[in-house]
Enzyme design. Structure first.
Site, PDB file in Angstrom:
ATOM      1  N   ASP A 118     -72.817 -36.982  -4.502  1.00  0.00           N
ATOM      2  CA  ASP A 118     -71.616 -37.287  -3.926  1.00  0.00           C
ATOM      3  C   ASP A 118     -71.592 -37.251  -2.504  1.00  0.00           C
ATOM      4  OD1 ASP A 118     -68.951 -37.111  -3.361  1.00  0.00           O
ATOM      5  OD2 ASP A 118     -68.662 -34.775  -4.131  1.00  0.00           O
ATOM      6  N   ASP A 120     -69.962 -39.248  -0.481  1.00  0.00           N
ATOM      7  CA  ASP A 120     -68.616 -39.329   0.191  1.00  0.00           C
ATOM      8  C   ASP A 120     -67.698 -37.961  -0.033  1.00  0.00           C
ATOM      9  OD1 ASP A 120     -67.834 -39.591  -2.250  1.00  0.00           O
ATOM     10  OD2 ASP A 120     -67.052 -41.453  -2.046  1.00  0.00           O
ATOM     11  N   ASP A 162     -77.887 -16.192 -10.125  1.00  0.00           N
ATOM     12  CA  ASP A 162     -78.481 -16.792 -11.210  1.00  0.00           C
ATOM     13  C   ASP A 162     -79.565 -17.629 -10.527  1.00  0.00           C
ATOM     14  OD1 ASP A 162     -76.698 -16.484 -13.120  1.00  0.00           O
ATOM     15  OD2 ASP A 162     -75.091 -17.882 -12.260  1.00  0.00           O
ATOM     16  N   ASP A 176     -72.012 -24.772 -10.507  1.00  0.00           N
ATOM     17  CA  ASP A 176     -72.437 -24.138  -9.332  1.00  0.00           C
ATOM     18  C   ASP A 176     -73.365 -25.025  -8.855  1.00  0.00           C
ATOM     19  OD1 ASP A 176     -70.568 -22.082  -9.773  1.00  0.00           O
ATOM     20  OD2 ASP A 176     -72.384 -20.682 -10.385  1.00  0.00           O
ATOM     21  N   ASP A 360     -68.165  -0.985   6.330  1.00  0.00           N
ATOM     22  CA  ASP A 360     -69.598  -1.218   6.708  1.00  0.00           C
ATOM     23  C   ASP A 360     -70.837  -1.601   5.870  1.00  0.00           C
ATOM     24  OD1 ASP A 360     -68.820  -0.353   9.105  1.00  0.00           O
ATOM     25  OD2 ASP A 360     -68.919   1.698   8.831  1.00  0.00           O
ATOM     26  N   GLU A 363     -69.772  -7.584   4.087  1.00  0.00           N
ATOM     27  CA  GLU A 363     -68.658  -8.400   4.592  1.00  0.00           C
ATOM     28  C   GLU A 363     -68.509  -9.372   3.598  1.00  0.00           C
ATOM     29  OE1 GLU A 363     -67.886  -8.061   8.047  1.00  0.00           O
ATOM     30  OE2 GLU A 363     -66.303  -9.559   7.424  1.00  0.00           O
ATOM     31  N   PHE A 417     -71.054  -3.425   9.215  1.00  0.00           N
ATOM     32  CA  PHE A 417     -70.651  -4.600   9.233  1.00  0.00           C
ATOM     33  C   PHE A 417     -69.311  -4.470   9.932  1.00  0.00           C
ATOM     34  CE2 PHE A 417     -73.311  -7.314   6.589  1.00  0.00           C
ATOM     35  CZ  PHE A 417     -74.099  -7.456   7.393  1.00  0.00           C
ATOM     36  N   LEU A 420     -69.584  -6.572  12.773  1.00  0.00           N
ATOM     37  CA  LEU A 420     -69.447  -7.971  12.297  1.00  0.00           C
ATOM     38  C   LEU A 420     -68.090  -8.362  12.058  1.00  0.00           C
ATOM     39  CD1 LEU A 420     -70.730 -10.645  11.516  1.00  0.00           C
ATOM     40  CD2 LEU A 420     -71.367  -9.591   9.339  1.00  0.00           C
ATOM     41  N   GLU A 421     -67.573  -9.327  12.951  1.00  0.00           N
ATOM     42  CA  GLU A 421     -66.111  -9.582  12.875  1.00  0.00           C
ATOM     43  C   GLU A 421     -65.896 -11.125  13.027  1.00  0.00           C
ATOM     44  OE1 GLU A 421     -63.592  -7.687  11.697  1.00  0.00           O
ATOM     45  OE2 GLU A 421     -65.423  -6.290  11.551  1.00  0.00           O
ATOM     46  N   HIS A 481     -69.757  -0.057  16.979  1.00  0.00           N
ATOM     47  CA  HIS A 481     -69.203  -1.139  16.140  1.00  0.00           C
ATOM     48  C   HIS A 481     -68.021  -1.828  17.032  1.00  0.00           C
ATOM     49  CE1 HIS A 481     -70.139   0.936  12.192  1.00  0.00           C
ATOM     50  NE2 HIS A 481     -71.216   0.633  12.681  1.00  0.00           N
ATOM     51  N   ASP A 483     -65.547  -3.294  15.958  1.00  0.00           N
ATOM     52  CA  ASP A 483     -63.972  -2.927  15.567  1.00  0.00           C
ATOM     53  C   ASP A 483     -63.454  -1.544  15.845  1.00  0.00           C
ATOM     54  OD1 ASP A 483     -65.192  -1.001  14.061  1.00  0.00           O
ATOM     55  OD2 ASP A 483     -64.544  -1.717  11.962  1.00  0.00           O
ATOM     56  N   CYS A 660     -62.725   0.856   9.296  1.00  0.00           N
ATOM     57  CA  CYS A 660     -64.178   1.302   8.947  1.00  0.00           C
ATOM     58  C   CYS A 660     -63.822   1.580   7.276  1.00  0.00           C
ATOM     59  CB  CYS A 660     -64.284   2.444   9.469  1.00  0.00           C
ATOM     60  SG  CYS A 660     -64.260   2.430  11.310  1.00  0.00           S
TER      61      CYS A 660
END
Ligand SMILES: *[C@@H]1O[C@H](CO)[C@@H](O)[C@H](O)[C@H]1NC(C)=O
Ligand SMILES: *[C@@H]1O[C@H](CO)[C@@H](O)[C@H](O)[C@H]1NC(C)=O
Ligand SMILES: *[C@@H]1O[C@H](CO)[C@@H](O)[C@H](O)[C@H]1NC(C)=O
Ligand SMILES: *[C@@H]1O[C@H](CO)[C@@H](O)[C@H](O)[C@H]1NC(C)=O
Length: 678
Positions: A118, A120, A162, A176, A360, A363, A417, A420-421, A481, A483, A660
């Site tokens: 595929d 395109d 898998d 998948d 934490d 994510e 995390f 991690l934003e 963090h 956040d 958090c």
């Protein structure tokens, strides 16, 4: 695209040739001519095309053509053969007086071969896309997309992604994978000794596996068509890191054979995400010698990156932990989530084992392709008591899982995390980031020591490419963090969002204003049983606290400048929230690091227009908490509704807040990542 293949033609005998439609055969006539030939002529049956170079200057096609040192015959066929040897071509050689000397005869068989994907990106495997062998970003780009098969569709006693199973796939797995179709047309069998092989390089084979249907897939060039194969239930492995090349069946007549390509690993430092798969037609030379490829078709895939979802995307589910002491918080969250109309998922104590920091440990993100998309959780190397939640509870059918394994000694609080934003979509000096930019916190760039997010996770994030990360300075915070000092909320105007930053300056300004208006005796922490109250007058006279907050403000300002530059923001895109910090001495490193003085309102959960904000327990003025009032008035203009959630005892005192202690899975972007201009 396909180079002409040089063919030897001997006079005085029949040469049989297999020719791939669309390719050219190249015969050097001089080299194969009998010694005294001066002229030649060519005859053929209708399915054969030929041209002569240099073009002959003769009146009729039957007139013998002078033979020169560089006389070339180019042969091609534009239609597949029904049976072997159904086309013929002969070359006649003449002497000085046009007398016939010798004749060479070719028996030609044509096959059509196309390995299709595929390219395109419309969800269907089209026929022989001219761009299938390359990969290009953008709406006018091309190249097929591959997913890492990191969900767990197959039920068995032991849950696993898998892609980590050895067994051949189950039919539920095929969706998948990316479909690849081998389309062939030609006689019932290939001539003796010829064969088709699929092959891959050792490097690429670490990243994919290829399976095939056991029987040809009739018209099934769409995923729906794979339903046809449900009855077959067997998908033999064709290529893997242990099998780099394998013969694949040639089915006579007009045939389509479905192959399923499974991604095994995400782009990373050592893998740019591109995978090439080749299909060759091999010609036998003679017994004992390896066959030589006479035709190769090539397709290229790119493995879909893992994509994070900013606060501006619609929430789907909210996750929180239930612990023995967080009833109050849980009730606040339940009400907020119910009012906002989303699903609340509670992780119970037998799973969380007392670890409440839902933000934490993981994510949420997703992977996307033209044929399939599903959420994928990135599991943090933090590995607290919640460690088993992402794998044990989230991984499942159509819910993928990925992690990066770090050395225990390299893991710090910055690997949680909450650090991690991702920003909403931005344009920076004309450069578009339509999926936003990832934001992480690290040690100050000039620091010789300090905590960092572990390299394996950083490498993974950078390698995804589509949300190019920004590193902020968060090591000044005890927990460390991002956040703790920033978040994004949706806005109806400007860039569609505001950046909210914690600001000690804004807090001092608010409090001094209240003091000036005669509220100096108003107390923080009123109504809290185990917290000592403090009057504004006292708080404002604490010079140490003010010095600490000046330091904190300078750390946040440094980040503010980075964010303005890297996200292309103006001051009007930023709102400062009145939040104070204090410094604590960390015993093991003898360093001072910051924690929130009262509940850190920027550490909120964003659910559409509803914000769940840590209840700050600020000074009460005219019966209302002045911090809540200020927060509401700042957010009101954006059409946002503030709900204050009491997290004081169960989160704030444990150095975290609402954000958090929660996590939100959100809808993916409408925009397709392959349409990015990179
Ligand atoms: C095709 O032609 C070649 C050369 O003449 C011959 O050896 C071969 O048997 C033929 N094959 C068939 C199926 O007729
Ligand atoms: C695939 O084919 C291309 C050219 O067609 C070639 O450069 C490459 O080496 C081939 N790879 C493998 C693994 O055969
Ligand atoms: C921390 O990570 C950042 C971003 O990748 C890097 O620039 C910096 O050098 C690292 N700092 C330390 C102290 O390892
Ligand atoms: C905020 O929420 C309250 C209660 O749910 C509702 O009455 C009010 O209209 C909302 N305000 C805005 C601006 O959405």
């Amino acid at each position: 695209m396909i180079h002409p293949r040089t063919l030897r033609v001997d006079y005085g005998r029949v040469t049989s040739v297999l020719c791939v439609v669309g390719s050219e055969l190249n015969v050097n006539l001089h080299r194969s001519a009998p010694p005294s030939s001066r002229f030649f002529s060519v005859k053929c049956t209708p399915n054969v095309q030929y041209s002569i170079s240099p073009p002959p200057q003769v009146a009729s096609p039957l007139t013998p053509i002078p033979l020169s040192r560089n006389s070339l015959l180019l042969i091609s066929m534009n239609q597949a053969s029904q049976v072997t040897n159904d086309s013929k071509l002969s070359v006649w050689y003449y002497g000085r007086n046009n007398e016939v000397l010798e004749k060479a005869l070719l028996h030609l068989t044509a096959v059509e071969i196309s390995l299709d994907v595929d390219a395109d990106r419309d969800g269907t495997v089209e026929r022989n896309n001219p761009n299938k062998g390359s990969w290009k970003w953008g709406p006018n780009g091309n190249g097929a997309v591959l997913l890492v098969n990191c969900d767990s569709d197959r039920r068995s006693s032991k849950k696993k992604p898998d892609s980590e199973r050895d067994s051949t796939p189950h039919v539920s797995d095929l969706k998948d994978m990316s479909m690849m179709v081998l389309r062939t047309r030609g006689p019932a069998k290939l001539p003796e000794g010829y064969k088709l092989t699929m092959h891959i390089s050792q490097g690429d084979a670490e990243s994919v596996r290829v399976f095939r249907s056991k029987s040809p897939g009739a018209q099934s060039n769409t995923l729906q068509g794979t339903l046809f194969n449900i009855f077959v239930k067997e998908y033999p492995l064709v290529l893997s890191s242990k099998v780099l090349s394998q013969e694949v069946p040639y089915i006579g007549g007009e045939a389509e054979m479905n192959y399923y390509v499974e991604g095994l690993r995400f782009p990373d430092k050592d893998f740019d995400g591109l995978v090439t798969i080749n299909l060759s037609l091999l010609e036998p030379i003679c017994d004992g010698l390896p066959e030589t490829p006479i035709f190769t078709d090539k397709v290229v895939f790119r493995v879909a990156p893992w994509i994070m979802t900013p606060n501006t995307l619609r929430p789907v589910e909210v996750f929180v932990c239930s612990t023995s002491d967080n009833y109050q918080f849980l009730k606040g969250m339940k009400d907020l989530v119910a009012k906002s109309g989303y699903k609340l998922k509670i992780c119970h104590e037998y799973v969380n084992r007392g670890d409440r920091w839902m933000q934490d440990e993981l994510e949420f993100g997703y992977i996307d392709s033209p044929h399939q998309r599903f959420p994928v959780v990135l599991d943090s190397p933090r590995d607290g008591q919640l460690d088993n939640f992402p794998y044990g509870e989230l991984l499942g059918p159509d819910f993928g899982y990925v992690t990066r394994i770090a050395q225990r000694k390299d893991v710090s609080s910055l690997d949680s995390f909450g650090n991690l934003e991702v920003s909403p979509p931005v344009t920076v000096n004309g450069k578009k980031y339509p999926l936003g930019r990832i934001i992480i916190g690290v040690a100050f760039p000039t620091a010789t020591k300090g905590r960092n997010m572990t390299k394996v996770v950083q490498d993974f994030l950078w390698a995804q490419k589509v949300q190019e990360p920004i590193a902020l300075f968060s090591d000044w915070l005890l927990v460390g963090h991002v956040d703790e000092f920033m978040t994004f909320v949706p806005a109806p105007d400007r860039k569609g969002f505001r950046l909210l930053l914690a600001s000690p300056d804004a807090a001092y300004k608010l409090f001094r204003g209240l003091q000036n208006n005669g509220h100096g005796q108003a107390k923080l922490f009123e109504g809290l049983r185990d917290e000592e109250q403090i009057a504004l007058d006292e708080l404002l006279s604490d010079e140490n606290l003010e010095a600490e907050n000046n330091y904190v403000q300078s750390c946040i300002d440094w980040n503010r400048d980075v964010l303005k530059k890297e996200l292309g923001l103006d001051d009007d895109d930023i709102i400062d929230l009145p939040i104070l910090f204090k410094l604590l001495e960390e015993e093991d490193v003898k360093e001072y690091r910051a924690v929130a003085y009262y509940p850190d309102m920027v550490n909120m959960i964003v659910l559409g227009k509803n914000l769940g904000i840590p209840k700050p327990f600020g000074p009460r003025v005219n019966g209302r908490c002045a911090l809540e009032a200020e927060m509401c008035s700042l957010m009101e203009g954006l059409g946002l509704n503030c709900t204050f959630i009491d997290d004081f005892a169960s989160y704030h005192k444990k150095l975290g807040e609402v954000h958090c202690g929660s996590n939100v899975r959100r809808e993916p972007f409408d925009l397709k990542w392959w349409n990015l201009e990179m």
